[in-house]
Design a protein around this motif. Structure first.
Motif, short mmCIF file in Angstrom:
data_model
loop_
_atom_site.label_atom_id
_atom_site.label_comp_id
_atom_site.label_asym_id
_atom_site.label_seq_id
_atom_site.Cartn_x
_atom_site.Cartn_y
_atom_site.Cartn_z
N PRO A 65 43.93 43.19 34.09
CA PRO A 65 44.61 41.91 33.29
C PRO A 65 44.76 40.95 34.44
O PRO A 65 44.64 39.76 34.03
CB PRO A 65 46.20 42.46 32.98
N PHE A 66 45.09 41.23 35.77
CA PHE A 66 44.97 40.01 36.54
C PHE A 66 43.72 39.10 36.74
O PHE A 66 43.82 38.09 37.51
CB PHE A 66 45.66 40.64 38.11
N VAL A 67 42.49 39.91 36.52
CA VAL A 67 41.36 39.37 36.62
C VAL A 67 40.99 38.30 35.21
O VAL A 67 40.44 37.44 35.33
CB VAL A 67 40.19 40.52 36.69
N ILE A 68 41.57 39.18 33.87
CA ILE A 68 41.16 38.23 32.77
C ILE A 68 42.21 37.37 32.55
O ILE A 68 41.85 36.16 32.21
CB ILE A 68 41.52 39.35 31.87
N LEU A 69 43.46 37.29 32.82
CA LEU A 69 44.41 36.34 32.54
C LEU A 69 44.63 35.59 33.85
O LEU A 69 44.80 35.91 34.96
CB LEU A 69 45.78 36.86 32.00
N ASP A 70 44.89 34.28 33.65
CA ASP A 70 45.15 33.26 34.93
C ASP A 70 46.64 33.22 35.17
O ASP A 70 46.82 32.90 36.20
CB ASP A 70 44.84 32.03 34.50
#
Length: 223
Positions: free
Chosen positions: A163-168
């Motif tokens: 999620p930390f890669v997908i969401l800013d």
């Protein structure tokens, strides 16, 4: 090949990894990843999510390798203990002493539940067994089990860190990561509950509660 056949004959075949093994390794991987992902709010910056993924993945690669090796050590040690007992009973010329050796090897709660005649039947079968190996050896499934442990721990990194890669938005990513972690803990708890014969929903909720408490402890300790 003959040595593997002999080793297989010394013990009943068991699943490569049982439910407890799989769920335990999954939880270990989740919490190891959480120790790194939980710090993301303090380290947020340019490309922080990707760095956190690499850090968590590197941690679980190392942990997975260590746990896989220790699984092999534990497996060989337990097999050696059983083989030592079997050889001691087989080579004991006195049947009474052989039965006593078997009884001493039983857990304390089982010693009063097994009669001497039942132990004598086991002793007689061991005494007639001529193809016991001289030392414990690995079999193919041991390495499959170690590989399974490594894979489970490594794969458990991704639901926590992706999620930390997908969401800013770091706060949103942290929320999604927590939700995915708790969902996986709930599924693992249900699996343990079915395996143990408990209520699967109760076990799932208990595992989520444990996960929340551990997550709070990780955060409070700076994780």
């Amino acid at each position: 090949m003959s040595s593997l056949t002999q080793q297989d004959d010394t013990e009943a075949r068991e699943p490569i990894l049982d439910t407890v093994d799989r769920v335990s390794e999954l939880c270990f991987g989740l919490f190891m990843a959480l120790t790194f992902v939980g710090t993301v709010s303090a380290t947020a910056g340019e490309d922080a999510g990707r760095k956190m993924l690499y850090t968590a993945l590197g941690c679980n690669l190392a942990w997975g390798l260590a746990d896989a090796v220790m699984y092999l050590v534990r497996t060989l040690t337990n097999r050696g203990r059983r083989l030592t007992l079997a050889l001691a009973v087989r080579n004991e010329p006195d049947p009474v002493a052989g039965v006593r050796t078997l009884r001493d090897a039983l857990p304390p709660t089982m010693r009063t539940l097994v009669s001497d005649s039942e132990l004598e039947s086991i002793r007689a079968r061991l005494a007639a067994k001529a193809n016991l190996p001289d030392r414990p050896r690995f079999v193919r499934d041991d390495f499959f089990g170690a590989a399974g442990i490594f894979i489970i721990i490594v794969l458990s990194t991704f639901p926590v860190a992706i999620p930390f890669v997908i969401l800013d938005n770091v706060s949103a990513a942290l929320l999604v990561s927590r939700i995915l972690t708790l969902a996986m803990l709930f599924a693992g708890g249900m699996a343990l509950g079915r395996h143990a014969g408990w209520g699967s929903w109760k076990a799932g909720i208990s595992m989520v509660t444990l996960g929340v408490l551990l997550t709070m402890a990780i955060i409070s300790l700076g994780g």
